[in-house]
Structures are given as C-alpha cells and as structure tokens.
Design a protein around this motif. Structure first.
Motif, PDB file in Angstrom:
ATOM      1  N   PRO B  87      15.087  51.427  19.249  1.00  0.00           N
ATOM      2  CA  PRO B  87      16.274  51.742  20.065  1.00  0.00           C
ATOM      3  C   PRO B  87      16.671  50.608  21.017  1.00  0.00           C
ATOM      4  CG  PRO B  87      14.859  53.650  19.940  1.00  0.00           C
ATOM      5  CD  PRO B  87      14.121  52.546  19.230  1.00  0.00           C
ATOM      6  N   GLU B 153      18.440  56.829  25.009  1.00  0.00           N
ATOM      7  CA  GLU B 153      18.098  57.193  23.626  1.00  0.00           C
ATOM      8  C   GLU B 153      16.618  57.560  23.501  1.00  0.00           C
ATOM      9  OE1 GLU B 153      19.540  57.944  20.987  1.00  0.00           O
ATOM     10  OE2 GLU B 153      17.977  57.718  19.453  1.00  0.00           O
ATOM     11  N   ARG B 156      16.138  60.922  24.971  1.00  0.00           N
ATOM     12  CA  ARG B 156      16.667  61.949  24.069  1.00  0.00           C
ATOM     13  C   ARG B 156      15.652  62.237  22.961  1.00  0.00           C
ATOM     14  NH1 ARG B 156      18.868  62.669  19.474  1.00  0.00           N
ATOM     15  NH2 ARG B 156      18.706  60.492  18.865  1.00  0.00           N
ATOM     16  N   ARG B 157      15.076  61.157  22.411  1.00  0.00           N
ATOM     17  CA  ARG B 157      14.079  61.325  21.341  1.00  0.00           C
ATOM     18  C   ARG B 157      12.846  62.058  21.839  1.00  0.00           C
ATOM     19  NH1 ARG B 157      13.228  56.015  17.634  1.00  0.00           N
ATOM     20  NH2 ARG B 157      15.390  55.644  17.057  1.00  0.00           N
TER      21      ARG B 157
END
Lengths: 305, 165
Positions: B87, B153, B156-157
């Motif tokens: 990411p 990101e 979020r993961r």
C-alpha cells in the motif's frame, strides 16, 4: 564519495577477547559500535584503520535496566533509538530521551550507540549534557579490570577520552535521583532536524516541595568547550535559592562566562556565549514549569518563548 | 581479503564472497546486482540508501559487510507482497509522491517501518519520521499525503482483517 579501504575485521564475543585483540594488534585498531562516526571518518576524513574490532557480538553490552536502588544502567551498545523510546527513560528522564532523539535521523539512531556517542567525545554530542546533568558515571573494562568514573572525567578533549588502549566503555550509569527531579535539554541549532548543535544546554532541578527552593541543580553545556562540561558557577547561583526569572538570568550569564567556545563554520564564539546565556535561562524556567517532553514541532515555539 | 558471508536478503539465504570493508550499499548494488537501493550523500544524511537490517531501517552506506554474518537484510525489492505493490508503494504512485524517483526507495522503506509503529500519524509525526530522507527535487507535500493515504489503507485492511477474523 570515497570508499573504505581493506581492513581486518574482528568480531569478539567477550570483552576480554576484544581487549586482547586490541592490545595484541597494536596501533591502527578501532573499536566499532554503530559505525555512524567511524565509517563516516573512513569515508570523509581519510581514516584508514588497519583493523576493526566490532563490539556488537558481545552479549551484555546493550540494554537498559533499573537497579534495585532506583539507578539506571544503560549498556554502551544500546542504540540512541532505544534510549529515545525506552519507557523507563521516557517516563523518568524525558529530557534524556529527547536528547537522544536530537541526533541524526531514525536510521542513524537505529545504529548509533550511546557508548559510541560518548567515546567519540564530540563536544557537541547531544546526549552528553543530559547525562552530565544527571551525574552519570562511565564504566570501563580493560586488561587492568574494571573502573568507574564520573562521566565528566571520561572526556579529555575533542575526540579524546581517558580510555587506555584496549579499554572499552561498557556502561553508563545514572545514580538514583529524587523522584521530584525535573529537567530540560535545549539543542540550539540552525535546523530543527539532522543538524549539529550551535550549543546545547541540559539542566536538572530538584525543587523543595514546601517553598520550591533549589535543593539540587545541575547545568551542563555542549559544544562550548573542548569537552561537554558542567557549569558549577551557574549552578552555585541557584543552589538553595528560590528560582526566579532574575536568578535564572543571572545563572545563564554565569554559564556564558564559564564556557570557552570557539568560533568555527557553525557560529562565532560570541554568538555561542550569548545563546548559552539565553538558553540556560530558558532551560531552567522550562524545567521548573514542568510539562514533560515537548513534541519537536512545538520546540521552536517553546525555545523562543 | 574476501570471505564468504552468509545472510538473508529479502527472505532468501544468500552467500557472497566479499571483503569485510565493503559497504552494504555497494555489496547490494555492485556485487549482488540488487540496484533499487540508491546512494545519495554517502554519509548518512539523505536516507536514499535506507534498508532494513534485522528489522530496523538503517543507512546501508554506513554498514560494513563484515558485520553481516547471520543478518536479515530487506531492500526495496522485498517490499512487494507477491505481485502486488505494498500500500505504501501504491499510495506513492497514486499521489505522485514518487516525483523524480531517486529518494523514493528510501522514503518507502522508512515510511513503511514508521507506519508499523504509528498506524495513525499526524503530518508532523510523518515529517519527524522522514527527517532523515531528503528530497532534493520537488518537496514533501505529496510524500506526506502519500504516507497518510497508505496509513488509511493499512488501517482499513487491519479493520477488515479484524472483522473477518
């Protein structure tokens, strides 16, 4: 950029072996800790070691531990990053953690060691004033056994210490201090990061609970004399007194007289003296005001307050 | 005076004949041929040569090969997750954080390591962490944006992982 020259590389696994290699090897040998001074000297300053003795495979030389009496022992091979983020150091002596965080980048601090920073004996070493203001001791081990001395007596001049050939700085020890001790380190430098200090000032204070008189006071200076130094005259101004802005000013003036800065590419001796004066005052008042560690982004504001 | 040095490079056991005084940066680039790691200043100021040594970001221009026996080294080549960009790489591409690209490998290595310690940083904390990574062409605004987007990101993961767990 120039490359390093061939050398013999030793990785002893005990202190005795490290000392023996150095004594048998004779001149041209260098101890290697994090390498952030030594390798730069090899690349930039024409240093050509005949052999290098890497200390990193010797167990027991790194780590931070609290002693039964409340003192703190920091192994010489402890990285500056470890000092910076150690919960014990951050909780007890946040200004010491901050002084470690003032050195180079995270990448540098992941390699640079506190022992290397002291043994390299640069007058501007950021961690030195904070350690001196905590009355730190240095422990050395060599062929004659172990010896412990006040850290201020370990330094002899720029790049010079009292270590004998083959002798290794093994530990730094902070004696037990009053729980009420507060402190502050101010690095005054052209840039906020990745720079060397014009001057550095570390102070520690123990203020009486009843009337806030200075029960103990220590003032240590960096980059303004051949070695990191204490400023006993500036301390005497405050000992037993109630800290006021006027007395802090007077102490700063005394500190600026006691130091012996040189003029160089970074700044003039006169400017260094003036900055010792104002930053000693600020460090004293900041320490007394408390508030703990200051995030780097607000340091500039606080420094100029 | 070369001698075989065995260490782990990007997860693979590696053995090279190299003299002890060889810099890790040169070992990687000139002897092993892994050239993603760049040299900028050569004195530990610019961070272009950042690699992980035993899990921690360091300047490979200041590490001697003699120290490497048994070490774990990760370079920018080890950042991808299989065929997919990490990411932090994806965010630098998306946000234009790569700019001329020279400082990027070092920026990515430092930023990834930093986000593992601090998953939800302020812009100032990012600037503090990246203070040893210099960009000499454009500036840091897009770099900081990219690190923030990568952080979002990764959070979020992590949340997704928790929900699926």
């Amino acid at each position: 950029m120039k490359r390093t020259e061939p050398l013999e590389f030793h990785q002893p696994t005990s202190l005795a072996e490290a000392t023996r290699i150095m004594l048998d090897g004779g001149p041209g040998g260098h101890f290697l800790a994090g390498g952030t001074d030594l390798v730069i000297a090899m690349k930039e300053k024409g240093l050509v070691p005949r052999y290098v003795v890497d200390l990193k495979r010797i167990p027991s030389l790194s780590g931070i531990r609290e002693e039964d009496d409340g003192g703190i022992t920091i192994g010489a091979l402890t990285t500056l990053r470890e000092v910076e983020i150690s919960p014990l150091i951050v909780g007890r002596y946040p200004f010491l953690a901050q002084s470690a965080a003032e050195v180079g980048s995270i990448q540098i601090r992941n390699r640079a060691t506190i022992g290397g920073n002291m043994a390299n004996a640069t007058p501007s070493a950021d961690v030195a004033p904070a350690l001196l203001a905590l009355d730190a001791k240095a422990k050395l081990a060599g062929s004659g056994g172990e010896r412990t001395m006040d850290l201020k007596d370990f330094f002899r001049g720029p790049g010079q210490t009292v270590a004998e050939p083959g002798e290794v700085l093994t530990e730094l020890h902070i004696p037990p201090r009053a729980p009420r001790l507060v402190g502050e380190y101010i690095k005054f430098s052209p840039r906020d990061m990745m720079d060397l200090a014009y001057i550095g000032v570390a102070v520690t204070l123990v203020l009486a609970e009843a009337d806030r008189r200075c029960e103990s006071v220590a003032i240590a200076l960096g980059a303004v004399s051949p070695t990191p130094m204490r400023a006993p005259g500036a301390e005497a101004v405050l000992q037993g007194q109630v800290l006021t802005e006027e007395l802090a000013e007077e102490s700063g003036r005394k500190a600026s007289e006691e130091c012996s800065p040189i003029s160089d590419v970074r700044s003039s001796a006169g400017y260094r003296r003036a900055m010792v004066r104002v930053n000693t005052k600020r460090a004293l008042l900041n320490a007394a005001a408390g508030g703990g560690p200051v995030p780097w982004t607000s340091r500039r504001d606080r420094r100029h307050a | 005076m070369s001698q075989p040095i065995e260490f782990t490079l990007n997860g693979r056991a590696t053995s090279v004949d190299a003299p002890a005084h060889r810099l890790l940066l040169d070992l990687l680039r000139d002897e092993i041929g892994v050239t993603g790691t760049k040299e900028g200043c050569g004195t530990g100021d610019c961070g272009a040569c950042t690699v992980y040594l035993n899990g921690k970001p360091v300047n490979s221009c200041l590490v001697l090969t003699g120290e490497l026996a048994g070490a774990d080294v990760v370079t920018i080549e080890g950042l991808k997750e299989g065929d997919a960009y990490h990411p932090i790489q994806a965010a630098f591409i998306e946000d234009g954080g790569a700019q001329c690209g020279y400082c990027t490998p070092g920026m990515l290595m430092m930023a990834k390591s930093f986000l593992e310690e601090n998953p939800d940083p302020t812009d100032d904390e990012i600037r503090f962490a990246l203070s040893g990574n210099l960009c000499r062409c454009t500036g840091y605004v897009k770099i900081v944006e990219a690190v923030q987007d990568a952080a979002a990101e990764l959070r979020r993961r992590a949340a997704e992982g928790r929900n699926n767990g």
